[in-house]
Design a protein around this motif. Structure first.
Motif, PDB file in Angstrom:
ATOM      1  N   ILE A   1      49.153  28.199  50.488  1.00 34.29           N
ATOM      2  CA  ILE A   1      50.050  28.549  49.110  1.00 34.29           C
ATOM      3  C   ILE A   1      49.300  29.245  48.162  1.00 34.29           C
ATOM      4  O   ILE A   1      49.751  30.089  47.357  1.00 34.29           O
ATOM      5  CB  ILE A   1      50.508  27.383  48.893  1.00 34.29           C
ATOM      6  CG1 ILE A   1      51.968  26.990  49.937  1.00 34.29           C
ATOM      7  CG2 ILE A   1      51.468  27.435  47.404  1.00 34.29           C
ATOM      8  CD1 ILE A   1      52.318  25.450  49.824  1.00 34.29           C
ATOM      9  N   ALA A   2      48.290  28.535  47.700  1.00 33.72           N
ATOM     10  CA  ALA A   2      47.236  29.137  46.823  1.00 33.72           C
ATOM     11  C   ALA A   2      46.906  30.570  46.737  1.00 33.72           C
ATOM     12  O   ALA A   2      47.087  31.308  46.017  1.00 33.72           O
ATOM     13  CB  ALA A   2      46.112  28.322  46.792  1.00 33.72           C
ATOM     14  N   GLN A   3      46.638  30.850  48.220  1.00 34.49           N
ATOM     15  CA  GLN A   3      46.364  32.477  48.495  1.00 34.49           C
ATOM     16  C   GLN A   3      47.434  33.282  48.172  1.00 34.49           C
ATOM     17  O   GLN A   3      47.405  34.340  47.544  1.00 34.49           O
ATOM     18  CB  GLN A   3      45.856  32.535  49.834  1.00 34.49           C
ATOM     19  CG  GLN A   3      44.705  31.866  50.281  1.00 34.49           C
ATOM     20  CD  GLN A   3      44.386  32.007  51.833  1.00 34.49           C
ATOM     21  OE1 GLN A   3      44.560  33.255  52.292  1.00 34.49           O
ATOM     22  NE2 GLN A   3      43.868  31.186  52.513  1.00 34.49           N
ATOM     23  N   MET A   4      48.638  32.872  48.543  1.00 35.63           N
ATOM     24  CA  MET A   4      49.877  33.743  48.512  1.00 35.63           C
ATOM     25  C   MET A   4      50.211  33.986  46.959  1.00 35.63           C
ATOM     26  O   MET A   4      50.443  34.820  46.485  1.00 35.63           O
ATOM     27  CB  MET A   4      50.789  33.086  48.974  1.00 35.63           C
ATOM     28  CG  MET A   4      50.882  33.145  50.641  1.00 35.63           C
ATOM     29  SD  MET A   4      52.389  32.882  51.586  1.00 35.63           S
ATOM     30  CE  MET A   4      52.282  31.113  51.368  1.00 35.63           C
ATOM     31  N   VAL A   5      49.795  32.640  46.145  1.00 35.39           N
ATOM     32  CA  VAL A   5      50.150  32.691  44.694  1.00 35.39           C
ATOM     33  C   VAL A   5      49.234  33.718  43.994  1.00 35.39           C
ATOM     34  O   VAL A   5      49.696  34.436  43.196  1.00 35.39           O
ATOM     35  CB  VAL A   5      50.055  31.250  44.274  1.00 35.39           C
ATOM     36  CG1 VAL A   5      49.920  31.555  42.629  1.00 35.39           C
ATOM     37  CG2 VAL A   5      51.038  30.449  44.639  1.00 35.39           C
ATOM     38  N   MET A   6      48.033  33.752  44.412  1.00 33.81           N
ATOM     39  CA  MET A   6      46.898  34.613  43.952  1.00 33.81           C
ATOM     40  C   MET A   6      47.252  35.980  44.219  1.00 33.81           C
ATOM     41  O   MET A   6      47.249  36.979  43.211  1.00 33.81           O
ATOM     42  CB  MET A   6      45.685  34.303  44.347  1.00 33.81           C
ATOM     43  CG  MET A   6      45.076  33.072  43.563  1.00 33.81           C
ATOM     44  SD  MET A   6      43.102  32.728  44.301  1.00 33.81           S
ATOM     45  CE  MET A   6      43.476  32.289  45.786  1.00 33.81           C
ATOM     46  N   ALA A   7      47.961  36.323  45.487  1.00 30.00           N
ATOM     47  CA  ALA A   7      48.081  37.848  45.918  1.00 30.00           C
ATOM     48  C   ALA A   7      49.379  37.979  44.982  1.00 30.00           C
ATOM     49  O   ALA A   7      49.495  39.336  44.622  1.00 30.00           O
ATOM     50  CB  ALA A   7      48.285  37.691  47.089  1.00 30.00           C
ATOM     51  N   GLU A   8      50.345  37.173  44.656  1.00 27.20           N
ATOM     52  CA  GLU A   8      51.448  37.544  43.640  1.00 27.20           C
ATOM     53  C   GLU A   8      51.275  37.953  42.285  1.00 27.20           C
ATOM     54  O   GLU A   8      51.755  38.861  41.959  1.00 27.20           O
ATOM     55  CB  GLU A   8      52.499  36.396  43.783  1.00 27.20           C
ATOM     56  CG  GLU A   8      53.347  36.256  45.151  1.00 27.20           C
ATOM     57  CD  GLU A   8      54.148  37.478  45.296  1.00 27.20           C
ATOM     58  OE1 GLU A   8      54.766  37.801  44.327  1.00 27.20           O
ATOM     59  OE2 GLU A   8      53.943  37.794  46.552  1.00 27.20           O
ATOM     60  N   PHE A   9      50.106  37.226  41.823  1.00 31.17           N
ATOM     61  CA  PHE A   9      49.834  37.598  40.404  1.00 31.17           C
ATOM     62  C   PHE A   9      48.636  38.424  40.135  1.00 31.17           C
ATOM     63  O   PHE A   9      48.634  39.143  39.078  1.00 31.17           O
ATOM     64  CB  PHE A   9      49.418  35.990  39.841  1.00 31.17           C
ATOM     65  CG  PHE A   9      50.762  35.251  39.725  1.00 31.17           C
ATOM     66  CD1 PHE A   9      51.603  35.467  38.455  1.00 31.17           C
ATOM     67  CD2 PHE A   9      51.134  34.278  40.611  1.00 31.17           C
ATOM     68  CE1 PHE A   9      52.453  34.520  38.255  1.00 31.17           C
ATOM     69  CE2 PHE A   9      52.136  33.479  40.327  1.00 31.17           C
ATOM     70  CZ  PHE A   9      52.920  33.491  39.191  1.00 31.17           C
ATOM     71  N   MET A  10      48.045  38.903  41.212  1.00 29.10           N
ATOM     72  CA  MET A  10      46.884  39.808  41.205  1.00 29.10           C
ATOM     73  C   MET A  10      47.222  40.949  41.871  1.00 29.10           C
ATOM     74  O   MET A  10      48.292  41.078  42.719  1.00 29.10           O
ATOM     75  CB  MET A  10      45.541  39.246  41.316  1.00 29.10           C
ATOM     76  CG  MET A  10      45.248  37.910  40.370  1.00 29.10           C
ATOM     77  SD  MET A  10      44.963  38.300  38.807  1.00 29.10           S
ATOM     78  CE  MET A  10      43.349  38.922  38.662  1.00 29.10           C
ATOM     79  N   ASP A  11      46.648  42.308  41.445  1.00 29.50           N
ATOM     80  CA  ASP A  11      46.929  43.378  42.471  1.00 29.50           C
ATOM     81  C   ASP A  11      46.023  43.301  43.669  1.00 29.50           C
ATOM     82  O   ASP A  11      46.314  43.866  44.544  1.00 29.50           O
ATOM     83  CB  ASP A  11      46.615  44.580  41.588  1.00 29.50           C
ATOM     84  CG  ASP A  11      47.506  44.646  40.503  1.00 29.50           C
ATOM     85  OD1 ASP A  11      48.697  45.158  40.493  1.00 29.50           O
ATOM     86  OD2 ASP A  11      46.803  44.835  39.257  1.00 29.50           O
ATOM     87  N   ASP A  12      45.143  42.586  43.686  1.00 27.21           N
ATOM     88  CA  ASP A  12      44.308  42.223  44.883  1.00 27.21           C
ATOM     89  C   ASP A  12      43.785  40.777  44.814  1.00 27.21           C
ATOM     90  O   ASP A  12      43.299  40.357  43.807  1.00 27.21           O
ATOM     91  CB  ASP A  12      43.350  43.238  44.985  1.00 27.21           C
ATOM     92  CG  ASP A  12      42.560  43.191  46.754  1.00 27.21           C
ATOM     93  OD1 ASP A  12      43.353  42.822  47.294  1.00 27.21           O
ATOM     94  OD2 ASP A  12      41.464  43.847  46.830  1.00 27.21           O
ATOM     95  N   ALA A  13      43.733  40.113  46.085  1.00 26.71           N
ATOM     96  CA  ALA A  13      43.141  38.796  45.966  1.00 26.71           C
ATOM     97  C   ALA A  13      42.625  38.608  47.179  1.00 26.71           C
ATOM     98  O   ALA A  13      43.320  38.549  48.361  1.00 26.71           O
ATOM     99  CB  ALA A  13      44.392  37.695  45.732  1.00 26.71           C
ATOM    100  N   GLN A  14      41.324  38.500  47.692  1.00 25.99           N
ATOM    101  CA  GLN A  14      40.610  38.475  48.763  1.00 25.99           C
ATOM    102  C   GLN A  14      39.861  37.003  48.889  1.00 25.99           C
ATOM    103  O   GLN A  14      39.446  36.617  47.830  1.00 25.99           O
ATOM    104  CB  GLN A  14      39.730  39.442  48.867  1.00 25.99           C
ATOM    105  CG  GLN A  14      40.270  40.982  48.811  1.00 25.99           C
ATOM    106  CD  GLN A  14      40.896  41.507  49.901  1.00 25.99           C
ATOM    107  OE1 GLN A  14      40.500  40.907  51.158  1.00 25.99           O
ATOM    108  NE2 GLN A  14      41.650  42.534  49.913  1.00 25.99           N
TER     109      GLN A  14
END
Lengths: 262, 127
Positions: free
Chosen positions: B97-110
């Protein structure tokens, strides 16, 4: 791996034997011919994902909106996601639902023009923090900590720090630009302070107000300039004449001018 | 006032890997984002993603660890890398969930498990 690199092409249905129990439930809901059965499965699917909604809503909890409203908004998005989810695409439900719920929460704040209100909220919190600092200094006999100010105002400590810091960063702010719109109640002896307007930082103004004005003068200045009240409205709330409000404003501004110009 | 963009500009922060320092990182990043000209929405997105990344990195409970945060920027956007040398990233449902949240709020989250690191990128408006 990028989080969005999830299989989503829908080309290859996952064999039943390999499906997790959740996917099986979605299939059962779609396949149910009895609406009561379908409804029961749907309700169960919604209930079991409410913790996801709460976890996502909590991430927006420091924006000044009631968490219950955020959870309600998120729950509606969850219901929508349950109804739209297609298990045949092979995507996990949480992968599908999370962006949906976050998207709805962001829309909630956008609809409330939240971003436009933030500077105003920061200003208000900055003023409240200054007032609380004075009160607590008197009450405690020492300078309070940020944690104590935050507790007094029932907000987060980081919010207070941010508001105080944003106060330091204000550019030259016009005294008059913080005032009310043209409501016809501005005439009077207190309108000669244009020179003052361009030299005063808001933070300096807060400090000056606390240093030089008595309680009533400070209240009237705050009502007039920071809460957008007209002289007539202030006169009503203070139970004095509009002319008296005008004189008090004039006197307070003269005091501030002398104080700020050294 | 917006910070000017200079080649090689960057910010580094080394934080004790404890929850009470998440706020320090959030405040630092919000100050940086504001000075780089990101609007209120984007600044909130960055703060939220950074807190999410830190919460991920804080999950392994080794004592005396440090989290290293670095931020670099250019005309196109802001890159943030958060890492912790002593422990890997968790891989449970909360982490997903944390990964998905970061991906939603940033243009890239790796996520890079071998480092382990969280790499975030936020583009400036118009880029």
């Amino acid at each position: 791996m990028s989080v969005h690199d999830q299989p989503d092409d829908g080309a290859t249905p996952v064999p039943i034997a390999a499906e997790d129990p959740l996917t099986q439930r979605f299939r059962a809901m779609r396949a149910a011919t009895d609406p009561v059965v379908a409804r029961g499965i749907r309700d169960a699917l919604i209930s079991m994902h409410l913790p996801l909604v709460r976890a996502l809503a909590r991430r927006f909890a420091n924006r000044g909106e009631p968490v219950e409203d955020l959870i309600s908004t998120g729950t509606l998005a969850l219901i929508n996601a349950v109804d739209r989810f297609d298990p045949a695409k092979g995507t996990k439900f949480s992968t599908f639902a999370t962006p949906t719920v976050i998207g709805e929460l962001r829309r909630y704040f956008r609809d409330k023009s939240w971003a436009m209100k933030v500077p105003r909220r920061m200003q208000e919190l900055n003023r409240a923090a200054n007032t609380a600092r004075d009160l607590l200094t008197q009450r405690l006999g020492r300078t309070p900590s940020y944690a104590e100010i935050a507790s007094e105002l029932s907000v987060g400590e980081d919010e207070v720090i941010e508001a105080v810091e944003s106060g330091r960063g204000y550019d030259l702010v016009s005294f008059e630009s913080l005032g009310p719109g043209d409501d016809g109640a501005h005439e009077g002896p207190g309108e000669e302070d244009e020179g003052l307007a361009n030299i005063v930082r808001r933070v300096e103004m807060d400090q000056a107000m606390h240093a030089i004005l008595d309680i009533r003068e400070r209240r009237i200045i705050e009502l007039y300039y920071f809460e957008d009240k007209s002289q007539t409205e202030i006169a009503l709330s203070e139970q004095i004449s509009q002319m008296h409000v005008s004189r008090l404003l004039s006197r307070a501004k003269a005091k501030l001018r002398r104080y700020l110009q050294g | 006032m917006n910070a000017s963009v200079e080649n090689g500009d960057g910010l580094r922060l080394s934080l004790p890997a404890r929850p009470e320092f998440v706020g320090v990182a959030r405040l630092t990043l919000s100050g940086l984002a504001a000075r780089l000209g990101f609007d209120v929405d984007a600044t909130e997105d960055i703060k939220l993603a950074v807190a999410e990344a830190l919460n991920l990195l804080l999950r392994p409970a080794e004592a005396a660890a440090q989290i290293e945060l670095s931020a670099t920027w250019d005309e196109a956007g802001l890159d943030i890398v958060l890492g912790r040398a002593e422990a890997g990233l968790p891989a449970d449902d909360d982490a997903q969930i944390a990964q998905m949240v970061m991906a939603e709020f940033m243009d890239d989250a790796q996520l890079a498990n071998e480092a382990p690191q969280v790499r975030l990128r936020k583009r400036r408006a118009g880029h």
